[in-house]
Motif scaffolding. Structure first.
Motif, short mmCIF file in Angstrom:
data_model
loop_
_atom_site.label_atom_id
_atom_site.label_comp_id
_atom_site.label_asym_id
_atom_site.label_seq_id
_atom_site.Cartn_x
_atom_site.Cartn_y
_atom_site.Cartn_z
N ALA A 1 -4.01 -2.11 -5.12
CA ALA A 1 -3.33 -1.21 -6.04
C ALA A 1 -3.97 0.18 -6.01
CB ALA A 1 -3.37 -1.78 -7.45
N ALA A 2 -5.30 0.22 -5.94
CA ALA A 2 -6.00 1.50 -5.88
C ALA A 2 -5.67 2.23 -4.58
CB ALA A 2 -7.51 1.28 -5.99
N LEU A 3 -5.58 1.48 -3.49
CA LEU A 3 -5.23 2.08 -2.21
C LEU A 3 -3.83 2.69 -2.27
CD1 LEU A 3 -6.18 2.48 0.72
CD2 LEU A 3 -5.09 0.29 1.27
N ARG A 4 -2.92 2.00 -2.93
CA ARG A 4 -1.55 2.51 -3.04
C ARG A 4 -1.51 3.79 -3.89
NH1 ARG A 4 3.85 -1.07 -4.45
NH2 ARG A 4 5.26 0.67 -4.89
N VAL A 5 -2.31 3.85 -4.93
CA VAL A 5 -2.36 5.05 -5.78
C VAL A 5 -3.03 6.20 -5.05
CG1 VAL A 5 -3.35 6.02 -7.89
CG2 VAL A 5 -2.28 3.75 -7.94
N LEU A 6 -4.08 5.90 -4.30
CA LEU A 6 -4.85 6.93 -3.63
C LEU A 6 -4.12 7.50 -2.42
CD1 LEU A 6 -7.61 8.41 -3.35
CD2 LEU A 6 -8.37 6.46 -1.96
N ALA B 1 -6.68 -5.38 -7.36
CA ALA B 1 -7.11 -4.05 -7.80
C ALA B 1 -7.36 -3.12 -6.61
CB ALA B 1 -8.36 -4.16 -8.65
N SER B 2 -7.96 -3.64 -5.55
CA SER B 2 -8.27 -2.79 -4.40
C SER B 2 -7.01 -2.32 -3.70
CB SER B 2 -9.18 -3.53 -3.41
OG SER B 2 -8.52 -4.65 -2.84
N THR C 1 0.79 -1.23 0.00
CA THR C 1 0.00 0.00 0.00
C THR C 1 0.83 1.28 0.00
OG1 THR C 1 -0.16 0.13 2.42
CG2 THR C 1 -1.81 -1.22 1.28
#
Length: 263
Positions: free
Chosen positions: A233-238, A230-231, A121
């Motif tokens: 990866a999205a957390l890491r980007v966000l 995906a979840s 994350t």
């Protein structure tokens, strides 16, 4: 004990790393002697979520508090553990909160889960940083009764130890461990992070070592779902665009403020 330049402040200050604590708790609960010790402390009898949050506050005091606060928190934890010993009714084996084997499993689960969720994350640590975190956490383990020479000296060796425990037959998900899961399945209305606890629990189960996730009844194919990847990866980007008050836990923010005032 550590300070603003430590890797421990960097890692444990991240909210998303805190989510990895659920994984560590599931791993610890799979050890029958640890779950028996937890039951003896009365963890489940009254306000278990409040007890969990108080434990978190004590551990954060060790990381983010002054040296005096860290020592006082460690002494408080050790005082509680001093009376925790007995015989497990499931396995018939004796347990003691200061048993080095049990302390090592607790410590390894916490360090491994923190490093895993940092990688998934956040992703700021290189191998040297991961090793520094491991070595800093040995200081915490020693304060809580675990001699450093009992801890695998490197991150890869710590991972090997965890693998050996998972395949040793020592771990098993008992009814007491399943009772523990109600903390996440049915948290009280005033529980911190209650709106996302089911998602945190999903991440925790899905990132367990496969034999343990199967012990908990998680089907292997669900562990490798695209949704999980995906979840996270999205957390890491966000994460980088979140405000500091969300991205960093409150004790970490308060510690930074104290350092800023001193300077």
């Amino acid at each position: 004990m550590f300070g603003p330049d430590s890797v421990s402040w960097q890692v444990h200050g991240e909210t998303t790393v805190l989510f990895g604590g659920a994984r560590a708790l599931l791993m610890q609960a799979a050890h029958p002697l640890l779950i028996a010790a937890a039951r003896e402390t009365g963890f489940y009898r009254k306000n278990p979520w409040q007890r969990l949050e108080r434990t978190l506050q004590l551990t954060y005091a060790i990381t983010f508090g002054t040296t005096e606060e860290a020592t006082r928190a460690a002494d408080h934890i050790n005082e509680i553990h001093r009376s925790v010993h007995g015989v497990d009714e499931v396995t018939g084996r004796p347990y003691d909160a200061f048993d080095h084997d049990l302390l090592l499993w607790v410590h390894a689960c916490l360090v491994d889960s923190a490093l895993l969720f940092e990688r998934l994350t956040v992703g700021r640590l290189d191998n040297d940083g991961r090793q520094r975190f491991h070595e800093e956490q040995m200081v915490v383990a020693e304060m809580l009764g675990l001699p450093p020479d009992r801890i695998p000296p490197s991150v890869p060796e710590l991972a090997e130890y965890i693998d050996s425990m998972v395949t040793s037959g020592t771990l098993r998900v008992t009814d007491a461990a399943r009772d523990f899961l109600t903390l996440f399945a049915n948290p009280p209305r005033d529980a911190t992070w209650r709106p996302i606890l089911r998602l945190v629990a999903w991440w925790a189960f899905a990132t367990l070592p496969p034999p343990l996730s199967q012990e908990y009844g998680v089907r292997p194919r669900l562990v490798r779902t695209a949704g999980l990847r995906a979840s996270l990866a999205a957390l890491r980007v966000l994460r980088p665009v979140l405000p500091t008050r969300v991205r960093r836990i409150l004790p970490a923010q308060q510690a930074r403020q104290r350092v800023h005032l001193l300077r």
